[in-house]
Write a protein that holds these residues in place. Structure first.
Motif, short mmCIF file in Angstrom:
data_model
loop_
_atom_site.label_atom_id
_atom_site.label_comp_id
_atom_site.label_asym_id
_atom_site.label_seq_id
_atom_site.Cartn_x
_atom_site.Cartn_y
_atom_site.Cartn_z
N ASP A 141 12.09 13.80 0.47
CA ASP A 141 13.29 13.78 -0.32
C ASP A 141 13.27 12.62 -1.48
O ASP A 141 13.33 12.99 -2.88
CB ASP A 141 14.50 13.40 0.47
N LYS A 142 12.60 11.73 -1.27
CA LYS A 142 12.64 10.40 -2.56
C LYS A 142 11.33 9.77 -2.48
O LYS A 142 11.27 9.02 -3.38
CB LYS A 142 13.62 9.21 -1.82
N GLU A 143 10.44 10.23 -1.64
CA GLU A 143 9.09 9.61 -1.93
C GLU A 143 7.91 10.69 -1.53
O GLU A 143 8.21 11.99 -1.60
CB GLU A 143 8.80 8.63 -0.70
N TYR A 144 6.90 10.58 -1.99
CA TYR A 144 5.63 11.33 -1.56
C TYR A 144 4.40 10.43 -1.16
O TYR A 144 4.39 9.11 -1.15
CB TYR A 144 4.98 11.82 -3.21
N VAL A 145 3.63 11.09 -0.51
CA VAL A 145 2.36 10.58 0.05
C VAL A 145 1.08 11.27 -0.28
O VAL A 145 1.14 12.55 -0.28
CB VAL A 145 2.48 10.40 1.67
N LEU A 146 0.11 10.54 -0.77
CA LEU A 146 -1.07 11.12 -1.11
C LEU A 146 -2.27 10.54 0.12
O LEU A 146 -2.43 9.42 0.36
CB LEU A 146 -1.92 10.48 -2.59
N GLU A 147 -2.71 11.63 0.57
CA GLU A 147 -3.83 11.40 1.79
C GLU A 147 -5.00 11.87 1.35
O GLU A 147 -5.32 13.13 0.89
CB GLU A 147 -3.23 12.02 3.12
N LEU A 148 -6.46 11.30 1.93
CA LEU A 148 -7.51 11.57 1.60
C LEU A 148 -8.31 11.15 2.86
O LEU A 148 -8.34 10.05 3.27
CB LEU A 148 -8.08 10.84 0.22
N LYS A 149 -9.15 12.02 3.41
CA LYS A 149 -10.37 11.87 4.26
C LYS A 149 -11.50 11.01 3.68
O LYS A 149 -12.17 11.71 2.61
CB LYS A 149 -10.74 13.08 4.97
N PHE A 150 -11.98 10.04 4.26
CA PHE A 150 -12.85 9.24 3.62
C PHE A 150 -14.53 9.84 4.23
O PHE A 150 -14.35 10.49 5.11
CB PHE A 150 -12.64 7.59 3.46
N LEU A 151 -15.31 8.76 3.62
CA LEU A 151 -16.91 9.04 4.13
C LEU A 151 -16.87 8.82 5.41
O LEU A 151 -17.79 9.27 6.37
CB LEU A 151 -17.78 8.42 3.38
N ASN A 152 -16.31 7.80 6.09
CA ASN A 152 -16.21 7.43 7.63
C ASN A 152 -15.14 8.28 8.23
O ASN A 152 -15.03 7.98 9.65
CB ASN A 152 -15.80 6.10 7.62
N HIS A 153 -14.62 9.26 7.71
CA HIS A 153 -13.94 10.54 8.24
C HIS A 153 -12.53 9.97 8.72
O HIS A 153 -11.81 10.51 9.77
CB HIS A 153 -14.70 11.03 9.85
#
Length: 338
Positions: free
Chosen positions: A313-325
């Protein structure tokens, strides 16, 4: 007159360059990322200053096209020993020795050979201690079978002058075949290194298996000599150690490059999301359109497309899988993925 010319191998220059460049790049990264006055900042400068010395040395080795050893029907000449040509008739005996992993051909000459200058007494004593002679041809920078070259020298010195040209031609022919074989080996090493790199990135345990193999190979290469000081086990262990070390450096560089690139992407994407909120009063429902409008190169675009965007509702999240999984979230406060 047929001549056999032996040149410095490019492999030594390439090894020095390959060992120096990764540490120089890491030093540059440390300087750019760390603040002036910190320990890491000074370590970055130290890495650049120390390993940077390898660049001119490697370039000199790669560009030096002068023959080191010239063999003809009259005798043998080595540029590194600073002496005149040694006539075959002056050679009484030659033999191969190993001094601290460096191969030499020691040559015993008769009294007719005139030395340009006398060696220091301490150097003469050192030569006697290690089993060398006044004349020692250094083969450490030449890609050649040292034992075969030693046998060739012993054979040609006993041969009549009119037969020596044929011996040199035959030996030259063998060297050409060996050069082709060496090029095939280098291609194989590159392919093996690529496979090791891909496997290391795909599986954490595989990376540590390679690291352990590198350590064991390094120990064997350093301490094991075999019965004739020319053990195949030592030779292949040395190659495993070199490949493992190169793979480790490539992995470190890949992680550092990936971290830098993803942080850059995260900052740009976050700024655009915040700009969107300022204009429209709320966060976007998806970020694909924003990503498509950003000026990313193909690699950055591929990474950005793998970012998972979650809106509340008020925020957002950015997620990403890195090279170390591991999956990380972007922290806009520090502009890093944590």
């Amino acid at each position: 007159m047929t001549e056999l010319k032996l040149y410095k191998s490019n492999s030594k220059g390439i090894k020095i360059l390959a060992l120096s460049l990764p540490f120089i790049l890491i030093g540059i990264w440390m300087i750019s990322e760390k603040q002036n006055g910190t320990f890491d900042y000074y370590m970055g400068w130290f890495a650049i200053s120390f390993f940077g010395l390898g660049i001119p040395i490697s370039i000199f080795n790669l560009l030096d096209k002068r023959p080191q050893i010239i063999i003809n029907e009259n005798g043998i000449w080595d540029r590194t020993i600073k002496q005149n040509e040694i006539k075959w008739e002056q050679i009484k005996e030659s033999y191969l020795i190993d001094i601290y992993n460096q191969k030499f051909i020691s040559i015993i000459v008769d009294d007719t050979f005139v030395f340009k200058k006398n060696a220091f007494s301490w150097l003469s004593n050192l030569n006697k201690y290690v089993g060398a002679q006044k004349l020692n041809i250094n083969l450490s920078q030449i890609k050649i079978n040292e034992a075969k070259l030693t046998d060739f020298i012993n054979n040609i010195r006993r041969t009549e002058k009119y037969q020596r040209n044929n011996l040199i031609k035959n030996f030259n022919s063998d060297q050409t075949i060996n050069t082709i074989s060496d090029n095939q080996k280098y291609v194989a090493y590159v392919l093996i290194l690529i496979c090791m790199f891909v496997i290391s990135l795909s599986n954490f345990y595989a990376f540590w298996v390679i690291m352990i193999a590198m350590g064991i190979g390094g120990l064997i290469a350093r301490w094991y000599r075999g019965t004739n000081n020319n053990s195949n086990l030592r030779k292949y262990s040395e190659r495993i150690a070199y490949l493992g070390f190169t793979n480790m450096i490539l992995i470190v560089l890949a992680f550092k490059t990936y971290d830098y690139t993803t942080n850059k992407i995260g900052v740009q994407l976050t700024n655009k999301i915040e700009t969107y909120k300022t204009e429209f009063g709320n966060y976007p429902n998806e970020v694909k359109t924003i990503i498509d409008n950003l000026d990313f190169n193909p690699i950055e675009k591929y990474i950005a497309d793998n970012i998972i965007y979650k809106k509340t509702d008020k925020e957002y999240v950015l997620e990403l899988k890195f090279l170390n999984h591991n999956t990380k979230e972007f922290d806009s406060e520090v502009n890093e993925w944590n």
